[in-house]
Design an enzyme around this catalytic site. Structure first.
Site, PDB file in Angstrom:
ATOM      1  N   CYS A 246       0.835  -1.201   0.000  1.00  0.00           N
ATOM      2  CA  CYS A 246       0.000   0.000   0.000  1.00  0.00           C
ATOM      3  C   CYS A 246       0.874   1.257   0.000  1.00  0.00           C
ATOM      4  O   CYS A 246       1.655   1.443  -0.918  1.00  0.00           O
ATOM      5  CB  CYS A 246      -0.993  -0.030   1.158  1.00  0.00           C
ATOM      6  SG  CYS A 246      -2.366   1.150   0.926  1.00  0.00           S
TER       7      CYS A 246
ATOM      8  N   HIS B  73      -3.743  -4.800  -0.451  1.00  0.00           N
ATOM      9  CA  HIS B  73      -3.371  -5.413   0.821  1.00  0.00           C
ATOM     10  C   HIS B  73      -3.461  -6.931   0.711  1.00  0.00           C
ATOM     11  O   HIS B  73      -4.547  -7.500   0.847  1.00  0.00           O
ATOM     12  CB  HIS B  73      -4.304  -4.943   1.939  1.00  0.00           C
ATOM     13  CG  HIS B  73      -4.108  -3.525   2.354  1.00  0.00           C
ATOM     14  ND1 HIS B  73      -3.206  -3.153   3.315  1.00  0.00           N
ATOM     15  CD2 HIS B  73      -4.694  -2.375   1.920  1.00  0.00           C
ATOM     16  CE1 HIS B  73      -3.254  -1.840   3.475  1.00  0.00           C
ATOM     17  NE2 HIS B  73      -4.143  -1.346   2.636  1.00  0.00           N
TER      18      HIS B  73
ATOM     19  N   GLU C 265      -2.559  -9.033   2.871  1.00  0.00           N
ATOM     20  CA  GLU C 265      -2.929  -9.562   4.183  1.00  0.00           C
ATOM     21  C   GLU C 265      -4.427  -9.481   4.436  1.00  0.00           C
ATOM     22  O   GLU C 265      -4.931 -10.091   5.388  1.00  0.00           O
ATOM     23  CB  GLU C 265      -2.148  -8.840   5.286  1.00  0.00           C
ATOM     24  CG  GLU C 265      -2.655  -7.467   5.667  1.00  0.00           C
ATOM     25  CD  GLU C 265      -2.251  -6.350   4.722  1.00  0.00           C
ATOM     26  OE1 GLU C 265      -2.467  -5.173   5.086  1.00  0.00           O
ATOM     27  OE2 GLU C 265      -1.734  -6.644   3.622  1.00  0.00           O
TER      28      GLU C 265
END
Length: 216
Positions: free
Chosen positions: A87, A197, A199
């Protein structure tokens, strides 16, 4: 008796910007031995360094410099040691960021400007597909319609780094579109990064992080 390979050590660089706990959990699920720290020696000696980032470009750069993260990233890359940005952690790898008309210097690992998204709806928040670069290791094993989670109001719309040396592998640039196409991921030697992202991107993100760890 066949011995299992040791876990790869990954440091999530803790400089005050980014959801380090989410990154830690995702990397651990992907099989890494993870530590959140800003310790210089640990960050330098890890198999992989992950640089997260949320918020304003200028604030992230200020926090990174105060934690000596700019020096660590540069030294690791000088030695061919893997670094991954996520990001705003990807955005600060470029030469500059432009927010509200104000220009801030980035790490300048790649030329180019991070500028406001050119779309009717901003921020770009939610799931989107990407057009992975040919031969991508980062997106290996993922379907073309795999979706990743984005939250951002700024992006790089023009990739300007040219590789003229035939002995050097050209960077692999992955694109996505929100209004206008923008850079969604880059694989450039030891330096990889994603605008989205991983994650927070479910199974697709887990596969992507597993792919990165597998190269360490």
């Amino acid at each position: 008796m066949e011995l299992s390979a040791p876990q790869k050590k990954v440091v999530v660089f803790d400089y005050g910007f980014g959801n380090v706990r989410s990154a830690e959990r995702a990397l651990a699920r992907a099989g890494a031995d993870v530590e959140i720290t800003r310790d210089y020696d640990k960050a330098m000696n890890a198999d992989g360094l992950l640089v997260p980032g949320v918020g304003a470009f200028a604030s992230c750069m200020k926090g990174l410099r105060e934690a000596r993260g700019d020096w660590i990233v540069d030294r690791r890359l000088s030695g061919g040691r893997p670094v991954m940005g996520i990001c705003v952690g990807m955005q600060i790898l470029f030469a500059r960021g432009i927010e509200h008309g104000v220009q801030s210097e980035g790490l300048d690992e790649w030329p180019g400007s991070v500028e406001p998204l050119q779309a009717e709806i901003v921020p770009h928040m939610g799931w989107n597909t990407v057009e992975a670069a040919a031969g991508s290791q980062l997106f290996a094993g993922l379907d073309a319609d795999a979706r990743f989670y984005f939250v951002h109001s700024y992006a790089v719309h023009d990739w300007s780094l040219q590789t003229h040396n035939p002995a050097m592998e050209a960077p692999k640039v992955t694109w996505s579109t929100h209004g206008k196409p923008f850079v969604a991921a880059v694989e450039n030697g030891a330096l990889w990064a994603t605008q989205f992202h991983p994650e927070k991107s479910g199974d697709a993100g887990a596969q992507l992080l597993n792919n990165w760890i597998g190269t360490l």
